[in-house]
Design a protein around this motif. Structure first.
Motif, short mmCIF file in Angstrom:
data_model
loop_
_atom_site.label_atom_id
_atom_site.label_comp_id
_atom_site.label_asym_id
_atom_site.label_seq_id
_atom_site.Cartn_x
_atom_site.Cartn_y
_atom_site.Cartn_z
N LEU A 1 12.27 -3.68 -11.69
CA LEU A 1 12.40 -4.01 -10.27
C LEU A 1 13.55 -3.29 -9.60
O LEU A 1 14.40 -2.69 -10.26
N GLY A 2 13.54 -3.38 -8.25
CA GLY A 2 14.64 -2.85 -7.45
C GLY A 2 15.38 -4.01 -6.83
O GLY A 2 14.79 -5.05 -6.54
N ALA A 3 16.69 -3.83 -6.63
CA ALA A 3 17.47 -4.96 -6.10
C ALA A 3 18.75 -4.45 -5.45
O ALA A 3 19.10 -3.27 -5.54
N GLY A 4 19.46 -5.34 -4.78
CA GLY A 4 20.74 -4.98 -4.20
C GLY A 4 21.26 -6.06 -3.27
O GLY A 4 20.61 -7.09 -3.07
N PHE B 1 15.63 -8.58 -3.94
CA PHE B 1 15.03 -7.85 -5.06
C PHE B 1 13.53 -7.73 -4.81
O PHE B 1 12.95 -8.51 -4.03
N GLY B 2 12.91 -6.74 -5.44
CA GLY B 2 11.47 -6.56 -5.31
C GLY B 2 10.89 -6.33 -6.69
O GLY B 2 11.23 -5.35 -7.36
N ILE B 3 10.05 -7.27 -7.13
CA ILE B 3 9.48 -7.19 -8.48
C ILE B 3 8.06 -6.66 -8.40
O ILE B 3 7.27 -7.10 -7.57
N TYR C 1 0.83 -1.22 0.00
CA TYR C 1 0.00 0.00 0.00
C TYR C 1 0.86 1.26 0.00
O TYR C 1 1.89 1.31 0.68
N ARG C 2 0.44 2.23 -0.76
CA ARG C 2 1.11 3.54 -0.67
C ARG C 2 0.09 4.62 -0.88
O ARG C 2 -0.87 4.44 -1.63
N SER C 3 0.35 5.75 -0.26
CA SER C 3 -0.57 6.87 -0.39
C SER C 3 -0.31 7.55 -1.74
O SER C 3 0.26 8.63 -1.81
N1 PHE Z 1 11.20 -2.69 -1.47
C1 PHE Z 1 11.72 -1.92 -2.58
C2 PHE Z 1 10.61 -1.01 -3.10
O1 PHE Z 1 9.46 -1.28 -2.84
C3 PHE Z 1 12.23 -2.80 -3.68
C4 PHE Z 1 13.42 -3.59 -3.27
C5 PHE Z 1 13.29 -4.85 -2.73
C6 PHE Z 1 14.69 -3.07 -3.44
C7 PHE Z 1 14.41 -5.57 -2.36
C8 PHE Z 1 15.82 -3.79 -3.09
C9 PHE Z 1 15.67 -5.03 -2.55
O2 PHE Z 1 10.87 -0.03 -3.76
#
Ligand code: PHE
Length: 343
Positions: A286-289, A311-313, A198-200
């Protein structure tokens, strides 16, 4: 003797009347018992024979037998007729009118979001990951604090959400599940966590206040950024075709270091630039690291021994790309004309 004959005739006549009136097998069976059974009418008449003089008995016996046989024959005939009637009736009741149109049951289809989520999870299940889940109503502690995002951290601004109380909120990401799993499990860890976040945010063609992510986490000895790239490369190929490439751009997430945003080469134009990728040749996916050492320490995992990637897909993004959906709102409106296209 004459008495006996009169009785036999009376019984015979009475039987015929009742047999004609009987309309069911059950009624006929009752008649059989009443007339021919051990305690039946005929038997009680035969008992009178004992009172007859000896010379009259053979004739009386013969008369009684004839009556019995006549009744048996009449009964058998009636039973056959009634059974046939019953059968005809039963068949006509069971008859199906095949000229009537059948009842059509509309076949449902899986929702594109479920389909996309399953496809993503399948790739990682194939790599030995398991599925983990966490609460959507989450503690600030897990959603932010433990992810190296303390109160006042500027990264909180981009993830404003809906608060239940000062410390309880609707999770903004699936990353808190990482923390919950790392707190309760020792490495090696390989999990994917699908779920609603959820995000505003104001709703438009590419944003929604409620959407879905799939978090991935691998923690073990000797995990490097190379493992992250290899795993995401496989994910991209499986979902968007064998030719697909990925690209990592430096980024910042408080809970990973280094962090990257990951783009997938455009599955429509193959990277040349088109409408889908807005001329870029790449689409952000996606974001990752690498899991930040502070996060590992917080969960009681020694960063000198273990390392990991996360990572977050975005599931909506993936579904839009996979199925050519241009407005994500279509996925929440429950319009059957849209949904039935995913059979
Ligand atoms: N949680 C981050 C987001 O919602 C995505 C993400 C997940 C980034 C895991 C890095 C590692 O923007």
């Amino acid at each position: 003797m004459d008495d006996l004959r009169t009785s036999l005739e009376r019984i015979r006549g009475q039987f015929d009347r009742e047999a004609r009136a009987a309309g069911s097998s059950q009624e006929l069976e009752n008649l059989r018992v009443r007339y021919l059974g051990k305690k039946g009418e005929l038997t009680s008449v035969l008992r009178l024979m004992g009172q007859l003089p000896a010379e009259e008995r053979p004739a009386a016996g013969q008369a009684a037998n004839e009556t019995r046989e006549a009744i048996e024959a009449a009964l058998a005939e009636r039973v056959a007729v009634v059974a046939a009637q019953e059968r005809t009736l039963r068949l006509s009741e069971e008859k199906i009118d095949i000229t009537l149109p059948g009842i059509r049951r509309p076949m449902g289809a899986r929702h594109p979001l479920s389909k996309a989520a399953d496809e993503i999870c399948d790739v990682f299940l194939g790599l030995g990951y398991s599925i983990a889940e966490g609460p959507e109503v989450e503690l600030d502690h897990y959603n932010f604090e433990m992810l190296n995002t303390p109160a006042g951290h500027p990264a909180r601004d981009t993830q404003d959400t809906f608060y239940i109380s000062d410390s309880v909120l609707l999770r903004t990401q699936t990353s808190p599940v990482q923390v919950r799993v790392m707190e309760s499990t020792r490495p090696p860890i390989r999990i994917v966590c699908p779920g609603r976040v959820y995000r505003s945010d104001t709703i438009d063609a590419t944003h929604s206040a409620v959407f879905h992510q799939i978090e991935g986490l691998a923690v073990d000895k000797g995990i490097t950024m190379g493992d992250l790239v290899g795993s995401l490369q496989l994910y991209a190929r499986r979902l968007f075709g064998e030719e697909t490439k990925i690209r990592l751009r430096p980024h910042h997430f408080p809970f990973t270091e280094p962090s990257a945003e990951v783009d997938v080469s455009c599955w429509v134009c193959g990277g040349k630039g088109c409408r889908t990728c807005k001329g870029e040749g790449w689409v952000e996916m996606l974001g990752a690291g690498m899991v930040h050492p502070k996060v590992l320490v917080g969960c009681g995992i020694d960063p000198e021994v273990y390392s990991g990637f996360a990572f977050g897909i975005g599931v909506e993004r993936t579904a839009m790309a996979r199925f050519g959906i241009e407005d994500l709102r279509a996925m929440y409106e429950n319009d059957v004309r849209f949904l039935s296209q995913f059979k």
